[in-house]
Write a protein that holds these residues in place. Sequence first.
Motif, PDB file in Angstrom:
ATOM      1  N   LEU A   1      12.270   7.343  68.407  1.00  0.00           N
ATOM      2  CA  LEU A   1      11.462   6.352  69.108  1.00  0.00           C
ATOM      3  C   LEU A   1      12.424   5.286  69.636  1.00  0.00           C
ATOM      4  N   ASP A   2      13.281   5.664  70.594  1.00  0.00           N
ATOM      5  CA  ASP A   2      14.295   4.712  71.038  1.00  0.00           C
ATOM      6  C   ASP A   2      13.708   3.624  71.932  1.00  0.00           C
ATOM      7  N   LEU A   3      13.118   4.042  73.038  1.00  0.00           N
ATOM      8  CA  LEU A   3      12.534   3.049  73.944  1.00  0.00           C
ATOM      9  C   LEU A   3      11.025   3.235  73.990  1.00  0.00           C
ATOM     10  N   ILE A   4      10.321   2.189  73.572  1.00  0.00           N
ATOM     11  CA  ILE A   4       8.866   2.276  73.515  1.00  0.00           C
ATOM     12  C   ILE A   4       8.282   1.572  74.734  1.00  0.00           C
ATOM     13  N   PRO A   5       7.405   2.227  75.476  1.00  0.00           N
ATOM     14  CA  PRO A   5       6.804   1.546  76.626  1.00  0.00           C
ATOM     15  C   PRO A   5       5.802   0.481  76.186  1.00  0.00           C
ATOM     16  N   PHE A   6       6.073  -0.762  76.546  1.00  0.00           N
ATOM     17  CA  PHE A   6       5.178  -1.870  76.213  1.00  0.00           C
ATOM     18  C   PHE A   6       4.222  -2.170  77.355  1.00  0.00           C
ATOM     19  N   ASP A   7       4.710  -1.981  78.564  1.00  0.00           N
ATOM     20  CA  ASP A   7       3.878  -2.251  79.726  1.00  0.00           C
ATOM     21  C   ASP A   7       4.462  -1.465  80.895  1.00  0.00           C
ATOM     22  N   GLY A   8       3.819  -1.574  82.042  1.00  0.00           N
ATOM     23  CA  GLY A   8       4.250  -0.788  83.191  1.00  0.00           C
ATOM     24  C   GLY A   8       5.685  -1.028  83.602  1.00  0.00           C
ATOM     25  N   ASP A   9       6.241  -2.176  83.208  1.00  0.00           N
ATOM     26  CA  ASP A   9       7.613  -2.479  83.612  1.00  0.00           C
ATOM     27  C   ASP A   9       8.449  -2.957  82.426  1.00  0.00           C
ATOM     28  N   LEU A  10       8.043  -2.595  81.226  1.00  0.00           N
ATOM     29  CA  LEU A  10       8.714  -3.160  80.055  1.00  0.00           C
ATOM     30  C   LEU A  10       8.879  -2.137  78.931  1.00  0.00           C
ATOM     31  N   LEU A  11      10.126  -2.006  78.461  1.00  0.00           N
ATOM     32  CA  LEU A  11      10.449  -1.092  77.373  1.00  0.00           C
ATOM     33  C   LEU A  11      11.200  -1.845  76.296  1.00  0.00           C
ATOM     34  N   SER A  12      10.905  -1.542  75.035  1.00  0.00           N
ATOM     35  CA  SER A  12      11.666  -2.193  73.976  1.00  0.00           C
ATOM     36  C   SER A  12      11.968  -1.206  72.856  1.00  0.00           C
ATOM     37  N   MET A  13      13.121  -1.388  72.234  1.00  0.00           N
ATOM     38  CA  MET A  13      13.476  -0.557  71.088  1.00  0.00           C
ATOM     39  C   MET A  13      12.924  -1.143  69.798  1.00  0.00           C
ATOM     40  N   GLU A  14      12.469  -2.393  69.849  1.00  0.00           N
ATOM     41  CA  GLU A  14      11.959  -3.112  68.674  1.00  0.00           C
ATOM     42  C   GLU A  14      12.891  -2.969  67.477  1.00  0.00           C
ATOM     43  N   SER A  15      14.151  -3.165  67.729  1.00  0.00           N
ATOM     44  CA  SER A  15      15.136  -3.128  66.663  1.00  0.00           C
ATOM     45  C   SER A  15      15.495  -4.569  66.313  1.00  0.00           C
ATOM     46  N   GLU A  16      14.909  -5.039  65.218  1.00  0.00           N
ATOM     47  CA  GLU A  16      14.990  -6.460  64.865  1.00  0.00           C
ATOM     48  C   GLU A  16      16.420  -6.966  64.702  1.00  0.00           C
ATOM     49  N   SER A  17      17.254  -6.112  64.128  1.00  0.00           N
ATOM     50  CA  SER A  17      18.559  -6.608  63.733  1.00  0.00           C
ATOM     51  C   SER A  17      19.654  -6.285  64.746  1.00  0.00           C
ATOM     52  N   ALA A  18      19.256  -5.831  65.930  1.00  0.00           N
ATOM     53  CA  ALA A  18      20.268  -5.388  66.896  1.00  0.00           C
ATOM     54  C   ALA A  18      21.287  -6.485  67.213  1.00  0.00           C
ATOM     55  N   PHE A  19      20.797  -7.707  67.487  1.00  0.00           N
ATOM     56  CA  PHE A  19      21.736  -8.769  67.857  1.00  0.00           C
ATOM     57  C   PHE A  19      22.694  -9.055  66.708  1.00  0.00           C
ATOM     58  N   LYS A  20      22.137  -9.176  65.523  1.00  0.00           N
ATOM     59  CA  LYS A  20      22.968  -9.475  64.362  1.00  0.00           C
ATOM     60  C   LYS A  20      24.000  -8.382  64.151  1.00  0.00           C
ATOM     61  N   GLU A  21      23.572  -7.137  64.254  1.00  0.00           N
ATOM     62  CA  GLU A  21      24.502  -6.033  64.031  1.00  0.00           C
ATOM     63  C   GLU A  21      25.614  -6.031  65.066  1.00  0.00           C
ATOM     64  N   CYS A  22      25.256  -6.258  66.315  1.00  0.00           N
ATOM     65  CA  CYS A  22      26.266  -6.195  67.382  1.00  0.00           C
ATOM     66  C   CYS A  22      27.251  -7.352  67.310  1.00  0.00           C
ATOM     67  N   TYR A  23      26.740  -8.562  67.112  1.00  0.00           N
ATOM     68  CA  TYR A  23      27.606  -9.723  67.283  1.00  0.00           C
ATOM     69  C   TYR A  23      28.113 -10.324  65.977  1.00  0.00           C
TER      70      TYR A  23
ATOM     71  N   VAL B   1      12.543  -3.240  86.427  1.00  0.00           N
ATOM     72  CA  VAL B   1      11.958  -2.736  85.186  1.00  0.00           C
ATOM     73  C   VAL B   1      12.857  -3.286  84.087  1.00  0.00           C
ATOM     74  N   ILE B   2      12.274  -3.706  82.979  1.00  0.00           N
ATOM     75  CA  ILE B   2      13.051  -4.397  81.949  1.00  0.00           C
ATOM     76  C   ILE B   2      13.074  -3.571  80.666  1.00  0.00           C
ATOM     77  N   ALA B   3      14.257  -3.444  80.093  1.00  0.00           N
ATOM     78  CA  ALA B   3      14.382  -2.780  78.795  1.00  0.00           C
ATOM     79  C   ALA B   3      15.172  -3.693  77.871  1.00  0.00           C
ATOM     80  N   THR B   4      14.939  -3.572  76.578  1.00  0.00           N
ATOM     81  CA  THR B   4      15.650  -4.427  75.636  1.00  0.00           C
ATOM     82  C   THR B   4      15.689  -3.805  74.248  1.00  0.00           C
ATOM     83  N   THR B   5      16.587  -4.325  73.419  1.00  0.00           N
ATOM     84  CA  THR B   5      16.608  -3.878  72.037  1.00  0.00           C
ATOM     85  C   THR B   5      15.457  -4.499  71.252  1.00  0.00           C
ATOM     86  N   LYS B   6      15.014  -5.713  71.682  1.00  0.00           N
ATOM     87  CA  LYS B   6      13.934  -6.393  70.952  1.00  0.00           C
ATOM     88  C   LYS B   6      13.380  -7.524  71.804  1.00  0.00           C
ATOM     89  N   LEU B   7      12.074  -7.695  71.772  1.00  0.00           N
ATOM     90  CA  LEU B   7      11.470  -8.865  72.414  1.00  0.00           C
ATOM     91  C   LEU B   7      11.645 -10.041  71.459  1.00  0.00           C
TER      92      LEU B   7
END
Lengths: 615, 467
Positions: A143-165, A590-596
């Motif tokens: 479940l990598d990219l979940i469609p939230f809306d017609g132009d919005l996808l999110s991975m809903e990975s809470e800790s992505a920022f912390k893990e990366c940076y 179209v917007i995609a992200t690791t987390k809203l």
Amino acid sequence: MAAHLSSGRVNLTALREAGRRELREFLDKCAGSKAIVWDEYLTGPFGLIAQYSLLKEHEVEKMFTLKPGRLPQADVRNIIFFVRPRLELMDIITDNVRREDRGRSPQRDFHILFVPRRSLLCEQWLKEQGVLGSFIHREQYSLDLIPFDGDLLSMESESAFKECYLENDQTSLYHAAKGLMTLQALYGTIPQIFGKGDCARHVANMMIRMKREFPGSQNSIFPVFDTLLLLDRNVDLLTPLATQLTYEGLIDEIYGIQNTYVKLPPEKFAPKKQGEGGKDLPTEPKKLQLNSAEELYAEIRDKNFNAVGSVLSKKAKIISAAFEERHHAKTVGEIKQFVSQLPHMQAARSSLANHTSIAELIKDITTVSCYCIGFYSFPTASEDFFDNLTVEQEFMSGIDTDKVNNYIEDCIAQKHSLIKILRLVCLQSVCNNGLKQKVLDHYKREILQTYGYEHILTLNNLEKAGLLKLQTGGRNNYPTIRKTLRLWMDDVNEQNPNDISYVYSGYAPLSVRLAQLLARPGWRSIEEVLKMLPGPHFEERQQLPTGLQKKRQHGENRVTLVFFLGGVTYAEIAALRFLSQMEDGGTEYVIATTKLINGTTWIKSLMEKLEPAPF
Amino acid sequence: ADCPSRRASRGGRPSSGRAVPLQMSRARADEEEYWHSSKFRAFTFDDEDDELSQLKESKRAVNSLRDIVDDDDDDLEKVSWSGEPVGSISWSIKETASSSSSLEGRDTSQQKGSSSYAALPKQVSSYSLSSLFKGEVPHMSFSDTGVKNYAPELRRPKAEYKDYSNDWSPRDTVRRMQRGKVCSLERFRSLQDKLVLLDEAVAGHDGNVITAVLIFLKRTLRREVLFRELEVRQVALCHLIHFLKETGEQKLLLDLLRFLDRTEEVALSQYREHLNIQDVEKKREFLKGCIGLPFSAEDISHIQDHYTLLERQIIIEANDRHLAMAGQSEIFRKYPRKASILNMPLVTTLFYSCFYHYTEAEPLLAMNWLGYTKKKAPIGFHRVVEILQRNNAPVQVLQEYVRLVEDVETRLNLATKYKCHDVVIDTYRDLKDRIQLMAYKCKVERGSAEEEKINSLLSNMQIRWKN
């Protein structure tokens, strides 16, 4: 059910359909009746892919929440655990399995579905507990990219920022790249990739590598996306710290939107039926789904909150008038026509009632309605909202960013929430390209003395992530960045905006400005500023077979996928939607992200957990 | 520092429902013009034409239309009151679970109530993944599992995932692992092979695989070798550090950080452990030990303060618990303590001490204890007053601290507001303000000691009044 996913330029229903197919295939592997045991965190994201009806069609008869103890007595052939790959969850599963009555007949089969990835660690852990062999199917559901809306996808990975940076763990980037490969498999190879930041560079590298290693991924689909823009969150640390001022952004700031749902205080919502009036007011929070499937919400969500009232008011007049029509319906034909429109009118009416109530709730918080005259009276919520906003806007426009701020000191003195303080202090630091030693020390001391010394760990995390830092070299380059990218607009029009700065009532989100300038006139015009921002900027091209090269129709818009690595706010989404809708803007996004995210959830994800986990 | 917009919001604007602009502008001389120019739109619904109030009316009207349209049998999506569409996954969990015929007796309470896992006591630190690989039996953390030591392999697996092929190259092995297949790593025996495997895993960027390889290396390489090789492989190193933190392998983590000479991280990481210590005496000892750690220059003073604070709190707590239990101290009887002062922040401790210990010979004893002089509180005294007042402190307590507020105007404001007559009177005397003092006379009770004090001051010929 998912009509809103197909309303945009790119039909994201296909992505949802792919997810549903994968789910069905897995369920069918476990023949016979089933019960699903859910890691509760997953029910939200899964809800965006499938309803219970789909599961039921595949013989899912019971569903439970994962918790230790003995599993309920469901009379089914299969028990399937839907879980994130986390050790603490493996412990609960182990407990469930061990308590299973071995004498029962017929026996129940166990399976695990890991979301989004199988984890070798978790399986090793289960093995050491001696229960791994109890599971017949162990699979992953990406479940990598979940469609939230017609132009919005999110991975809903809470800790992505912390893990990366913070941790320098790039696993979430790997998932992002995999998600992008899935998208390309469905929507064609994206010919152009732009990026800014270290993580962006990594993701682009991984995509190119994956493509090379799996030549089968060469597809013959006509590309839907023209451009992919990968943006690191740490290129723009400023934007999420500021309070979002769009309707949707404010709902998120104040109540928090999760998987498109928001929970609201019930007082302002009338009881469901007037006939039941007089009964006690509901005490449970009112839960509403927010997406573009609701016509009214789609119209107002991206507006500055200031412009929402007039729209709601106009709609109220229209709908009242529409209902009045019934008095004029004289003939049978007219009455029939009126009645046929009732369901639509009814839906519009309840949608309007809901949003009027939400607008009232927000207005209570954002608008100063009376002043306290006493010298030491405590500020009302709205007064404080206003003061907070004033300080944010001073910082963003470059006023007094280099000295200790009185308002922040007052807030610490009154022990406002620590997250609020951290948001402000970080904002000041970012807008000053780091704080002077004296100022930084002062804030740190005040925070530690008021909230506890253990928060030194959190402060340390913020410093590592670059949100809080010491100004080095005595130079502040924020003013240059602000001026070149026109991040602060003095003459903002909130009602009929002509620039993205309306989403923060003056501040134009840096990230979106970068996207805007990339589309026109191109990044070459801002090379100097790009160099001041962290990480490399780059461009890659992916070759398309000749037959798939696009011949653009005159006046046809380009489609750009903007991927925010580390999170995106609703206000940034609103700004990109504004650009999409601009006449002769030429680009749709179209917007995609690791987390809203919003400033609060973001800072929270960086805070050191001071209490042991509750489970 | 006070910007015009904030000033304006407090005093300069009418007091009801007026608009406040969202858009702030930088300080400018023509403040008036700024506030009255129409360029800056208000952040509220318009005043003249209050759309929201109109809207409320419309809403009432619209709501009243319900009667003519029964929304029971339309084909709109059905939504339960809590907003969950009927048929959604989370709704169905509740539905199917509650219709489940019989739940196991002792688990019933857990099944219903909260859906969190709070019922399971769990210390993160009890996970030691390394123990897995050393062949130790890990401790289960469940308190209520009596019968657990025999792992029931309930059934032979129907599908075995293991791949028996032995000749996968490092690259293929990594790729297979990335696709979720389990591969045996045992046949990578030489250091050279292991490092190639690690480098392949890192090149694949999949943390799951990188960590799996690291665990294999950790188990099969000598510590010095592992550390040395990771030092030149930063990505792998970060993954190992992250992994050790997650699994709570504190000792190995500290050894690694020391080897890398990352001394500040060693210090912070060690300091973090105090959070897991419940016993305050042990915690105090532990913090004492932290003082010698190689913190950065800025941090070390905070750690020192943390230790000092806890040390003082332990003394205060012992003393006050005794006082409260003996029941002889009026203040503790009147205002029973809500919680222990242990582990509270410094400022809270300060307020606490001001509140409960104001009567003591040295009113600022607590502050002295905490290393602050009488003249200079770490926080403004007006704040002390504010908090004390909010906690219904008696006027004698307030008075002590109002007197210490440095700024005369603030002090007068507070003293007047909280009826600390003595402070007001003394302040006017010091200001030699006869007129104000006379005016204040009507604020105190007839025949009171305060009135007497004012009278005697006013008749004192020694004072050279300024008016």
